[in-house]
Design a protein around this motif. Structure first.
Motif, PDB file in Angstrom:
ATOM      1  N   LEU A 715      29.096  30.037  40.806  1.00 55.94           N
ATOM      2  CA  LEU A 715      29.686  29.721  39.506  1.00 55.94           C
ATOM      3  C   LEU A 715      30.361  30.953  38.899  1.00 55.94           C
ATOM      4  O   LEU A 715      31.419  30.850  38.267  1.00 55.94           O
ATOM      5  N   LEU A 716      29.731  32.111  39.097  1.00 56.24           N
ATOM      6  CA  LEU A 716      30.330  33.341  38.596  1.00 56.24           C
ATOM      7  C   LEU A 716      31.691  33.592  39.234  1.00 56.24           C
ATOM      8  O   LEU A 716      32.676  33.905  38.554  1.00 56.24           O
ATOM      9  N   GLU A 717      31.730  33.466  40.565  1.00 56.57           N
ATOM     10  CA  GLU A 717      32.978  33.709  41.257  1.00 56.57           C
ATOM     11  C   GLU A 717      34.054  32.736  40.801  1.00 56.57           C
ATOM     12  O   GLU A 717      35.206  33.118  40.577  1.00 56.57           O
ATOM     13  N   ALA A 718      33.682  31.446  40.620  1.00 57.89           N
ATOM     14  CA  ALA A 718      34.654  30.458  40.164  1.00 57.89           C
ATOM     15  C   ALA A 718      35.168  30.810  38.776  1.00 57.89           C
ATOM     16  O   ALA A 718      36.365  30.663  38.482  1.00 57.89           O
ATOM     17  N   ALA A 719      34.272  31.288  37.887  1.00 61.76           N
ATOM     18  CA  ALA A 719      34.690  31.645  36.534  1.00 61.76           C
ATOM     19  C   ALA A 719      35.630  32.850  36.550  1.00 61.76           C
ATOM     20  O   ALA A 719      36.633  32.885  35.828  1.00 61.76           O
ATOM     21  N   VAL A 720      35.306  33.855  37.391  1.00 58.56           N
ATOM     22  CA  VAL A 720      36.160  35.034  37.469  1.00 58.56           C
ATOM     23  C   VAL A 720      37.537  34.671  38.015  1.00 58.56           C
ATOM     24  O   VAL A 720      38.562  35.138  37.517  1.00 58.56           O
ATOM     25  N   LEU A 721      37.557  33.821  39.040  1.00 61.08           N
ATOM     26  CA  LEU A 721      38.842  33.403  39.588  1.00 61.08           C
ATOM     27  C   LEU A 721      39.649  32.624  38.552  1.00 61.08           C
ATOM     28  O   LEU A 721      40.871  32.762  38.463  1.00 61.08           O
ATOM     29  N   ASP A 722      38.955  31.800  37.752  1.00 63.72           N
ATOM     30  CA  ASP A 722      39.654  31.081  36.690  1.00 63.72           C
ATOM     31  C   ASP A 722      40.215  32.065  35.667  1.00 63.72           C
ATOM     32  O   ASP A 722      41.361  31.924  35.192  1.00 63.72           O
ATOM     33  N   GLY A 723      39.426  33.079  35.330  1.00 60.11           N
ATOM     34  CA  GLY A 723      39.910  34.095  34.401  1.00 60.11           C
ATOM     35  C   GLY A 723      41.108  34.840  34.954  1.00 60.11           C
ATOM     36  O   GLY A 723      42.057  35.156  34.220  1.00 60.11           O
ATOM     37  N   LEU A 724      41.060  35.139  36.266  1.00 59.60           N
ATOM     38  CA  LEU A 724      42.188  35.827  36.878  1.00 59.60           C
ATOM     39  C   LEU A 724      43.452  34.972  36.809  1.00 59.60           C
ATOM     40  O   LEU A 724      44.545  35.475  36.542  1.00 59.60           O
ATOM     41  N   ARG A 725      43.303  33.658  37.020  1.00 66.33           N
ATOM     42  CA  ARG A 725      44.467  32.773  36.927  1.00 66.33           C
ATOM     43  C   ARG A 725      45.008  32.735  35.504  1.00 66.33           C
ATOM     44  O   ARG A 725      46.211  32.625  35.288  1.00 66.33           O
ATOM     45  N   ARG A 726      44.107  32.812  34.535  1.00 69.39           N
ATOM     46  CA  ARG A 726      44.564  32.778  33.145  1.00 69.39           C
ATOM     47  C   ARG A 726      45.184  34.110  32.706  1.00 69.39           C
ATOM     48  O   ARG A 726      46.208  34.131  32.019  1.00 69.39           O
ATOM     49  N   GLU A 727      44.532  35.204  33.061  1.00 72.45           N
ATOM     50  CA  GLU A 727      44.961  36.508  32.582  1.00 72.45           C
ATOM     51  C   GLU A 727      46.085  37.101  33.429  1.00 72.45           C
ATOM     52  O   GLU A 727      46.855  37.930  32.960  1.00 72.45           O
ATOM     53  N   GLY A 728      46.137  36.670  34.692  1.00 72.35           N
ATOM     54  CA  GLY A 728      47.153  37.218  35.586  1.00 72.35           C
ATOM     55  C   GLY A 728      46.623  38.393  36.381  1.00 72.35           C
ATOM     56  O   GLY A 728      45.532  38.930  36.132  1.00 72.35           O
ATOM     57  N   LEU A 729      47.411  38.846  37.354  1.00 72.64           N
ATOM     58  CA  LEU A 729      46.994  39.915  38.260  1.00 72.64           C
ATOM     59  C   LEU A 729      46.843  41.252  37.553  1.00 72.64           C
ATOM     60  O   LEU A 729      46.207  42.174  38.085  1.00 72.64           O
ATOM     61  N   ALA A 730      47.389  41.363  36.345  1.00 71.54           N
ATOM     62  CA  ALA A 730      47.252  42.622  35.601  1.00 71.54           C
ATOM     63  C   ALA A 730      45.812  42.916  35.245  1.00 71.54           C
ATOM     64  O   ALA A 730      45.480  44.053  34.870  1.00 71.54           O
ATOM     65  N   ALA A 731      44.925  41.927  35.359  1.00 71.54           N
ATOM     66  CA  ALA A 731      43.515  42.159  35.067  1.00 71.54           C
ATOM     67  C   ALA A 731      42.861  43.061  36.113  1.00 71.54           C
ATOM     68  O   ALA A 731      41.769  43.599  35.879  1.00 71.54           O
ATOM     69  N   LEU A 732      43.488  43.240  37.269  1.00 72.71           N
ATOM     70  CA  LEU A 732      42.970  44.131  38.306  1.00 72.71           C
ATOM     71  C   LEU A 732      43.486  45.548  38.077  1.00 72.71           C
ATOM     72  O   LEU A 732      44.369  45.783  37.250  1.00 72.71           O
ATOM     73  N   ARG A 733      42.940  46.511  38.848  1.00 73.59           N
ATOM     74  CA  ARG A 733      43.404  47.909  38.761  1.00 73.59           C
ATOM     75  C   ARG A 733      44.512  48.119  39.783  1.00 73.59           C
ATOM     76  O   ARG A 733      44.285  48.022  40.987  1.00 73.59           O
ATOM     77  N   TRP A 734      45.705  48.382  39.270  1.00 76.80           N
ATOM     78  CA  TRP A 734      46.868  48.587  40.143  1.00 76.80           C
ATOM     79  C   TRP A 734      47.276  50.051  40.085  1.00 76.80           C
ATOM     80  O   TRP A 734      47.904  50.512  39.137  1.00 76.80           O
ATOM     81  N   THR A 735      46.921  50.799  41.145  1.00 78.57           N
ATOM     82  CA  THR A 735      47.385  52.177  41.267  1.00 78.57           C
ATOM     83  C   THR A 735      48.821  52.176  41.785  1.00 78.57           C
ATOM     84  O   THR A 735      49.361  51.131  42.182  1.00 78.57           O
ATOM     85  N   ARG A 736      49.411  53.387  41.816  1.00 76.63           N
ATOM     86  CA  ARG A 736      50.777  53.473  42.345  1.00 76.63           C
ATOM     87  C   ARG A 736      50.800  53.061  43.811  1.00 76.63           C
ATOM     88  O   ARG A 736      51.710  52.360  44.260  1.00 76.63           O
ATOM     89  N   ASP A 737      49.787  53.454  44.547  1.00 73.07           N
ATOM     90  CA  ASP A 737      49.732  53.091  45.968  1.00 73.07           C
ATOM     91  C   ASP A 737      49.571  51.578  46.136  1.00 73.07           C
ATOM     92  O   ASP A 737      50.168  50.981  47.037  1.00 73.07           O
ATOM     93  N   ALA A 738      48.747  50.957  45.281  1.00 76.14           N
ATOM     94  CA  ALA A 738      48.544  49.516  45.382  1.00 76.14           C
ATOM     95  C   ALA A 738      49.839  48.763  45.097  1.00 76.14           C
ATOM     96  O   ALA A 738      50.196  47.795  45.791  1.00 76.14           O
ATOM     97  N   THR A 739      50.548  49.231  44.056  1.00 74.55           N
ATOM     98  CA  THR A 739      51.817  48.589  43.738  1.00 74.55           C
ATOM     99  C   THR A 739      52.814  48.774  44.875  1.00 74.55           C
ATOM    100  O   THR A 739      53.547  47.853  45.250  1.00 74.55           O
ATOM    101  N   GLY A 740      52.834  49.977  45.436  1.00 83.71           N
ATOM    102  CA  GLY A 740      53.746  50.225  46.541  1.00 83.71           C
ATOM    103  C   GLY A 740      53.427  49.381  47.755  1.00 83.71           C
ATOM    104  O   GLY A 740      54.332  48.846  48.421  1.00 83.71           O
ATOM    105  N   LEU A 741      52.121  49.218  48.065  1.00 82.32           N
ATOM    106  CA  LEU A 741      51.737  48.377  49.201  1.00 82.32           C
ATOM    107  C   LEU A 741      52.190  46.938  48.979  1.00 82.32           C
ATOM    108  O   LEU A 741      52.718  46.291  49.896  1.00 82.32           O
TER     109      LEU A 741
END
Length: 918
Positions: A715-741
């Motif tokens: 249930l936790l994982e489902a809730a987090v995934l729902d939050g990610l869909r609502r908030e967008g990928l910006a909710a994660l940590r995007w370093t310069r290397d991650a963005t470049g990849l």
């Protein structure tokens, strides 16, 4: 039985076609005169064949109001058949009036040669040859004994009105004729000429049934268009703009001044009749103002149907459109409105809606003014509006609650109507909703077949929800009180208005008024219905389960008061108890009237149990999830819990309007809605973070909640995934290397296609469990989500074995002639960009390419200060044509930088020349 002597009123137009009608029904030859609706000779089938072949025993009679079809035809058939002639009418008021008229014609009393049966009242005797019944009574009679012993002919009157019971009765009668009683004569009558479908159904599987027509001897009716002088708010729900009622009353006054004879006024309901009657108080010195509607006592209805000593104004609902004759009428005033059932299946809200009258109904209403002499109709709308009216009213099957209809089909043995000849197919969505309600009541099994409990519910003769509540509630609050409450609600069906005492939305107040005889006629009808319901309860008791099931829409069948331990736990002194001592007492002992009423209403409509959004407020949340509002000044204001019997939701409204309800406590609401009670762990993304709680709900109403210490990881994982869909990928940590990849992967997907993954927002969010799964194991809140390195997670999407070639296909950096390793920018969809100073690429004659040479790099050439001076993918052309201009512009500004004449042979450099010594 048909009187041969000249009787006033018996020499009606239908008398001329009786021989042809009898011949069509009994197979005595081709019926004539008359016409088929399609213009063919009524004595011939569609192909000109003798209608007595293949269609024997059935016929259609088309005759407008006033031709005598309701009274003379049954008397004529009684002389031709062995057994009783049963005439089915859609309305009780018409049943009584028709029986009384026929009894007068044959010179007897009602109950002798002519009798009638309506719900709760029967006046027939051993010598009765013609019996008038409601279509509902006929359906119940067919369910008890389909052979209809002792009946020789059945007349289904006013089929054009397309009531649900009439459609059922027709389908059942055709099934009976096909399987059990081919000798049983069946006549369908209609006041309109729109009968081809009716004739086809009666004649199936052969040619259409013969159609006999009778024209009314009508006098001319002058049409006066009398629209309101100002704007009128369109009717919605049960509300009619008071300005329209003012105008109707003014038009009646105009008609009284301009014409002679009685005035018949058509209004949508009893409330509007009372309102207009009040507005006509100034005319009572010269005219009698009489109401006429289905909720009146028999005596009050009779008064409206008898000529009076003075001029009369009869204020009527649609009951006066057909079947009934109101003598003395020379003038009709038509408000142009009618009441039609509507069902909001998504919210479980049934109601009556006020709709514009159809052109067909308007024609029938106008015809009432020309029955006995030339007349006049005042239509309270314009001629242009008239042209926009629907041609015919919608049949009930298309718009109404089909719960009772579906149960009748299942009891008959044809769930869903399969195998029956119905005039119209029921809407799939409405039948699905009806089936869900009936399964929740325990009336149908999962295959749609009727259960023993369903047969008991059907036998009660009221809406299945009310019947289920009656049977379940009788064992808790007592049979008398359960029947009293259901009788209040059953007058016009569970969604048909507020019933007796409708001036208030408080059901308990209505109950007190009925018991106190505030309205003797209403109280008498209510007591009769209550006695009938008690008898039905007692008849069902031997076959009922030992513990009555408590139905709940949306919950499993069989859940009940005695089955749910949580429902039995009551606070001290509150509500209905169900302990061992209570079981030894008579049902209902110690239960107050308000809790008894609340429990029965809640059992019938558990999804309408409602709690105030704020203490003392007038807005409630129903268990079904819909908001509901009390009207201003309601006596129910301040109640924390309501059991809502009737609510309607007008077009464009977010909330439903409470029309009839009773206050109750939380414990009783919990018992009534036991099937909707759930305790669940809810882990969800709410307010920008994960919320984990254990919640006890009554449907959509939250009863209790507390934090959940150890939520289910899934249930936790489902809730987090729902939050990610609502908030967008910006909710994660995007370093310069991650963005470049991500940009490099996107470039590979664009340039090379599969198996390189799509890493757009939508694709990554859809595939989040695949590439984020391991990182979500410890996430419990938004802060944990923000710590996930998106770049590390993205590498899980790299296809194997192609992943080993990522740096070759989309290198992160390129070495330029100066020896610098410059980062490539893959964010531009036109191609990877290499931003580099001009001096560092001296000697390069062509631009490098990536993706196995498929994608040339786009060079953004920079000045020594890092500002762009040229963009090119064709370096050789730039050296020839672009560079000379760049050299001319920049050499003066940057004299310490090399600006060779031939850049293709000059050494590249990252350095500048040293300053000259002074």
């Amino acid at each position: 039985m048909l009187p041969d002597r000249a009787v006033t009123g018996a020499d009606l137009p239908v008398r001329d076609v009786l021989p042809a009608l009898v011949a069509a029904l009994t197979g005595g030859g081709r019926p004539a005169p008359g016409t088929r609706p399609d213009g063919a000779d009524p004595g011939s089938g569609a192909d000109g064949a003798d209608p007595s072949v293949g269609a024997g025993g059935v016929a259609v009679l088309v005759a407008p109001p006033g031709t005598g079809k309701t009274t003379l035809v049954p008397l004529a058939l009684a002389d031709e058949v062995t057994g009783r002639v049963v005439v089915a009418q859609p309305r009780r008021i018409a049943v009584r009036a028709a029986a009384r008229r026929m009894a007068w014609l044959v010179g007897g009393e009602v109950g002798d040669a002519v009798g009638y049966t309506i719900r709760g009242e029967r006046r027939v005797g051993p010598s009765t040859r013609v019996e008038v019944v409601t279509t509902g009574v006929l359906v119940r009679r067919l369910q008890r004994d389909p052979e209809l012993p002792g009946t020789g002919a059945v007349i289904l009157d006013e089929c054009h009105e397309r009531h649900l019971d009439a459609d059922l009765a027709l389908a059942f009668m055709l099934d009976v004729r096909a399987a059990l009683r081919p000798d049983l004569l069946l006549l369908a009558t209609s006041a309109t000429a729109d009968t081809p479908r009716l004739a086809d159904v009666l004649g199936a599987p052969g040619p259409p049934a013969p159609v006999v027509g009778a024209d009314a001897t009508r006098f001319d009716v002058e049409v006066v268009w009398a629209p309101p002088p100002g704007p009128i708010t369109p009717a919605h729900g049960l509300r009619v703009d008071p300005r329209l009622l003012d105008h109707v009353a003014a038009t009646v006054g105009r008609a009284l001044r301009e014409t002679a004879g009685d005035v018949l006024v058509f209004l949508p309901g009893a409330g509007e009749i009372a309102a207009v009657a009040g507005r006509l108080a100034g005319h009572r010195d010269t005219v009698d103002v009489l109401p006429l509607h289905g909720r009146q006592s028999g005596g009050a209805q009779d008064a409206a149907l008898r000529p009076g000593p003075r001029r009369r104004v009869v204020l009527a609902t649609a009951v006066a459109e057909s079947s009934l004759t109101v003598p003395g009428v020379r003038v009709v005033v038509d408000a142009g409105l009618a009441r039609s059932p509507r069902m909001d299946h998504a919210r479980g809200l049934g109601s009556l809606a006020t709709v514009r009258v159809s052109r067909s109904s308007a024609g029938q209403r106008a015809g009432r003014a020309g029955r006995e002499a030339p007349g006049r109709v005042y239509r309270c709308w314009s001629a242009a509006e008239h042209d926009r009216l629907p041609a015919q009213a919608e049949p009930e099957i298309a718009v109404a609650d089909l719960t009772g209809f579906a149960l009748d089909l299942a009891v008959w043995g044809h769930p869903g109507g399969d195998g029956l000849d119905l005039l119209s197919d029921p809407p799939t969505g409405a039948m699905d909703a009806a089936g869900a309600s009936l399964r929740a009541l325990g009336a149908l099994d999962d295959a749609g077949r009727v259960t023993p409990r369903g047969r008991l519910i059907a036998a009660v003769g009221v809406h299945p929800r009310l019947a289920g509540a009656l049977l379940a509630g009788a064992g808790v609050v007592g049979a008398r009180r359960a029947a009293d409450i259901v009788a209040i609600l059953s007058g016009d069906g569970p969604a048909g208005g507020a019933g007796p005492g409708s001036e208030s939305d408080d059901l308990l107040a209505a109950w007190r008024r009925l018991r106190g005889n505030a309205d003797r006629a209403a109280s008498a009808r209510w007591r009769d219905e209550s006695r009938r319901l008690r008898s039905a309860t007692e008849a069902a008791a031997p076959a009922a389960p030992a513990v009555p099931a408590v139905p709940a829409v949306g919950g499993p069948p069989g859940g009940g008061i005695a089955d749910d331990p949580a429902a039995r736990r009551r606070p001290p002194g509150g509500g209905v108890t169900d302990d061992r001592a209570a079981r030894r007492r008579p049902p209902g002992s110690g239960v107050t009237d308000d809790l008894a009423a609340g429990l029965v209403v809640g059992l019938a409509f558990p999804e309408r149990l409602a709690r105030a959004r704020v203490p003392g407020g007038t807005t409630y949340l129903m268990a079904g999830g819909t908001a509901a509002e009390l009207t201003a000044g309601s006596a129910l204001t301040g109640a924390q819990w309501l059991a809502i019997a009737i609510a309607d939701r007008g077009a464009g409204r977010v909330s439903a309007r409470v029309r009839l309800a009773v206050a109750l406590d939380e414990a009783t609401a919990g018992e009534a809605g036991a099937g909707l009670r759930r305790t669940v762990d809810e882990v969800a993304w709410s307010g920008g973070d994960v919320v984990a709680r254990r919640v006890e709900r009554l449907g959509a109403i939250v009863l209790t909640e507390r934090p959940l210490a150890r939520p289910d990881p899934a249930l936790l994982e489902a809730a987090v995934l729902d939050g990610l869909r609502r908030e967008g990928l910006a909710a994660l940590r995007w370093t310069r290397d991650a963005t470049g990849l991500r940009e490099r992967l996107a470039f590979c997907h664009r340039s090379l296609g599969a198996p390189w993954p799509d890493v757009g927002d939508d694709a990554l969010l859809a595939a989040a469990p695949d590439w984020l799964g391991p990182d979500l194991a410890g996430v419990r809140r938004r802060a944990d989500l923000e710590r996930i390195d998106a770049g590390q997670a993205l590498r899980r999407l790299l296809p194997w074995p192609q992943a080993a070639r990522l740096d070759a296909l989309a290198p992160e950096r390129l070495e330029v002639p100066s020896g610098s390793r410059v980062r490539l920018d893959y964010s531009d969809p036109d191609g990877p960009v290499l931003a580099v100073k001009v001096a560092e690429v001296f000697g390069w004659e062509r631009v490098p390419a990536v993706a196995d040479g498929r994608a040339p790099v786009v060079l953004h050439l920079l000045s020594p200060a890092g500002r762009p001076v040229a963009v090119t993918s064709d370096l050789a052309s730039f050296w020839r044509t672009g560079y000379p201009q760049v050299r001319a512009e920049l050499r003066g500004r940057y004299p310490r930088h090399p600006w060779p004449d031939d850049p293709t042979t000059a050494p590249p450099t990252r350095r500048v020349a040293p300053r000259a010594s002074s």
